[in-house]
Motif scaffolding. Structure first.
Motif, mmCIF file in Angstrom:
data_model
loop_
_atom_site.group_PDB
_atom_site.id
_atom_site.type_symbol
_atom_site.label_atom_id
_atom_site.label_comp_id
_atom_site.label_asym_id
_atom_site.label_seq_id
_atom_site.Cartn_x
_atom_site.Cartn_y
_atom_site.Cartn_z
ATOM 1 N N TYR A 36 16.384 47.073 -8.289
ATOM 2 C CA TYR A 36 14.944 47.025 -8.006
ATOM 3 C C TYR A 36 14.531 45.591 -7.740
ATOM 4 O O TYR A 36 14.938 44.663 -8.454
ATOM 5 C CB TYR A 36 14.131 47.562 -9.188
ATOM 6 C CG TYR A 36 12.645 47.252 -9.063
ATOM 7 C CD1 TYR A 36 11.833 47.999 -8.217
ATOM 8 C CD2 TYR A 36 12.066 46.189 -9.774
ATOM 9 C CE1 TYR A 36 10.495 47.712 -8.077
ATOM 10 C CE2 TYR A 36 10.722 45.894 -9.647
ATOM 11 C CZ TYR A 36 9.935 46.653 -8.797
ATOM 12 O OH TYR A 36 8.603 46.354 -8.660
ATOM 13 N N ASN A 38 10.794 43.474 -6.752
ATOM 14 C CA ASN A 38 9.348 43.687 -6.608
ATOM 15 C C ASN A 38 8.844 43.316 -5.220
ATOM 16 O O ASN A 38 7.815 43.821 -4.764
ATOM 17 C CB ASN A 38 8.592 42.883 -7.676
ATOM 18 C CG ASN A 38 8.604 41.394 -7.391
ATOM 19 O OD1 ASN A 38 9.630 40.844 -6.971
ATOM 20 N ND2 ASN A 38 7.493 40.719 -7.638
ATOM 21 N N SER A 44 8.068 46.294 -2.226
ATOM 22 C CA SER A 44 8.951 46.572 -3.348
ATOM 23 C C SER A 44 10.116 47.430 -2.875
ATOM 24 O O SER A 44 10.024 48.142 -1.868
ATOM 25 C CB SER A 44 8.181 47.276 -4.470
ATOM 26 O OG SER A 44 7.688 48.523 -4.019
ATOM 27 N N TRP A 46 13.580 49.878 -4.114
ATOM 28 C CA TRP A 46 14.553 50.559 -4.948
ATOM 29 C C TRP A 46 15.725 50.913 -4.050
ATOM 30 O O TRP A 46 15.540 51.510 -2.987
ATOM 31 C CB TRP A 46 13.984 51.836 -5.560
ATOM 32 C CG TRP A 46 13.063 51.624 -6.727
ATOM 33 C CD1 TRP A 46 11.708 51.549 -6.699
ATOM 34 C CD2 TRP A 46 13.450 51.485 -8.092
ATOM 35 N NE1 TRP A 46 11.209 51.367 -7.964
ATOM 36 C CE2 TRP A 46 12.265 51.332 -8.844
ATOM 37 C CE3 TRP A 46 14.680 51.482 -8.776
ATOM 38 C CZ2 TRP A 46 12.275 51.163 -10.229
ATOM 39 C CZ3 TRP A 46 14.693 51.318 -10.142
ATOM 40 C CH2 TRP A 46 13.506 51.159 -10.860
#
Length: 387
Positions: A36, A38, A44, A46
Motif C-alpha cells: 500500500y 498513500n 493511493s 493497493w
C-alpha cells in the motif's frame, strides 16, 4: 567379463572424480506481498507487490577445480517480475549478471562479462537496502548511489582479491564498446572492506560516463535504470558494529550527477530536469535486533541533502528524510515473512520552470512512483523464499 568389469569400474571412478571437481548450482530469491502507498503518481495504491524487500531473480553458478588452488567459474543471473513472469530490462535474459573467470586461492578472482560494481560489492552490504537487510524500500532517493543494485556494468573486467586476514579489495572497468570513442560510455569502480570480529568497514568509488545510452557500460539490471546523465560519480564509506543480538551501522555516500537527461523512480520520470546537475549526500543510520534466532526487527533513517544547479536555474536545495521500520520472521532457513513500513518527507525545489517559478521537490520512495506531494507512506507484508 573380468576385463569389462574392471573397465566399468575405472570409468565410474573417472565420472565420480569429474563430478567432485566441478559443480553447478541453481539459486535465487522469490519475494511477493501486498503493498500500500498513500500517494504514487497522484493517487493511493493497493497492489500485489513483486520484490518489495529483495529483487526476484534466479541464476546458475558453477566452478571447476583446475588444480593447484585454481578454479574456473561462471555466473548467469536473471531478474524478473514474479507476478507477470516478465524479465526486467525488456526481454534481456541474463540482465543482472553474466560472467566467466578464474579464481586463485592465493591471488584472487578475475572475471569478464556483466557484473556489479565495487559500491555494490563492498559498501552495499553495510546499508539497509543492501544484502545486510535486503530492504529495497529503504533505498536512497532514485537509488542515486546504486546501493540497491539498480544497474550492473556491461562489458566489464573485474578483479576481487583473496581475503587477507579480513581485508578484501577490488576494482572493475566497463568498456563502452563504442567505435566513436574509447571513453564514451565507460564505467569504472574500486572498493575495499575490512572485517575484524564485530566491526566491519568499507569504502568504494564508482564513475559512469553517459549512463543510459545504448553504448553505455552502465545499464539497467534488476529494475529500470533511474538516472541517465552525462557523468555520474559516487563515492562513500560505511561501518557496521555487532554486539550480541544487535548491530548498528552508518553509511555516507556522495553522488555527483552532471548533465541529467532523466531522473526516475518506479519507472516514472520527473519532468523539467534535462541538462541540470544534481549533487546528493546521503547520511544513513541503520540497526537490527534479533529477539530470537527466528524473529528480528530492523530500522533505518536516511537524510539526503541535495543541490540542483545548471541552465541558469540558480542553486536549489532538495532534501529528503526517509524512515524505515520492519520486522522479519524466519519460518525456516530459506523462507521468511515480513512486515515493513516506510515514510519519506521531501522539501526544497528541484529547479525552476521557464517562468521562474520553482519545481517543487516530491517524495519518491525507492521502487515506487513519485508522490504528487512532499510526503509518501508505504507499507508491505509479504513472503520470501530463497533457494
Amino acid at each position: 567379463m573380468k576385463k569389462t568389469l574392471i573397465l566399468a569400474s575405472v570409468l565410474s571412478a573417472f565420472a565420480i572424480s569429474a563430478q567432485a571437481q566441478s559443480s553447478v548450482t541453481l539459486y535465487g530469491s522469490l519475494d511477493a506481498g501486498i503493498l500500500y502507498a498513500n500517494n504514487a503518481g497522484g493517487h493511493s495504491l493497493w497492489q500485489q507487490g513483486s520484490g518489495a524487500m529483495s529483487y526476484n531473480y534466479f541464476g546458475l553458478r558453477g566452478a571447476e577445480d583446475l588444480g593447484g588452488g585454481l578454479k574456473a567459474l561462471f555466473t548467469l543471473e536473471s531478474g524478473f517480475d514474479l507476478n507477470s513472469g516478465r524479465y526486467h530490462n525488456g526481454d534481456t535474459g541474463f540482465n543482472r549478471q553474466s560472467y566467466v573467470g578464474l579464481q586463485s586461492d592465493k591471488y584472487g578472482t578475475l572475471t569478464l562479462g556483466r557484473q556489479y560494481d565495487s559500491v555494490v560489492d563492498y559498501l552495499s552490504p553495510l546499508s539497509a537496502t543492501g544484502s545486510g537487510f535486503g530492504n529495497n524500500l529503504a533505498g536512497h532517493p532514485f537509488d542515486n548511489d546504486n546501493l540497491s543494485e539498480s544497474f550492473s556494468i556491461k562489458n566489464s573486467v573485474k578483479y576481487a582479491s583473496a581475503n587477507y586476514a579480513g581485508l578484501k579489495f577490488g576494482g572493475l572497468y566497463g568498456f563502452s564498446n563504442d567505435a566513436n570513442g574509447f571513453s564514451n560510455g565507460r564505467a569504472w569502480s574500486v572498493g575495499a572492506s575490512y572485517g575484524n570480529g564485530p566491526l566491519n568497514v568499507a569504502a568504494a568509488y564508482l564513475q559512469t560516463n553517459n549512463s543510459g545510452g545504448l553504448s553505455s557500460a552502465s545499464s539497467a539490471a534488476s529494475a529500470d535504470q533511474n538516472i541517465s546523465a552525462r557523468l555520474q560519480r559516487t563515492y562513500g564509506v560505511g561501518a557496521n558494529y555487532t554486539y550480541g543480538p544487535a548491530n548498528v551501522g552508518f553509511v555516507w555516500t556522495h553522488s555527483q550527477i552532471d548533465g541529467l537527461s532523466s531522473l526516475a523512480s518506479g519507472g516514472m520520470s520527473l519532468p523539467g530536469l534535462n541538462g541540470l546537475n544534481l549533487h546528493l549526500d546521503n547520511y544513513e543510520i541503520n540497526g537490527a535486533y534479533h529477539l530470537s534466532p527466528a524473529l528480528s526487527f530492523v530500522g533505518s533513517y536516511t537524510f539526503t541533502d541535495g543541490t540542483m544547479t545548471g541552465n541558469g536555474s540558480g542553486n536549489n536545495s532538495p532534501k529528503w528524510h526517509t524512515v524505515m521500520v520492519g520486522t522479519d520472521y524466519l519460518l525456516s532457513k530459506r523462507t521468511d515473512v515480513y512486515l515493513t513500513g516506510v515514510y519519506q518527507h521531501a522539501s526544497g525545489s528541484l529547479g525552476e520552470n521557464p517562468n521562474g517559478s520553482g519545481i517543487a521537490n516530491v517524495a519518491a520512495i525507492n521502487t515506487l512512483s513519485p508522490s504528487s506531494t512532499n510526503n509518501q507512506i508505504a507499507a508491505t507484508v509479504g513472503l520470501r523464499h530463497r533457494f
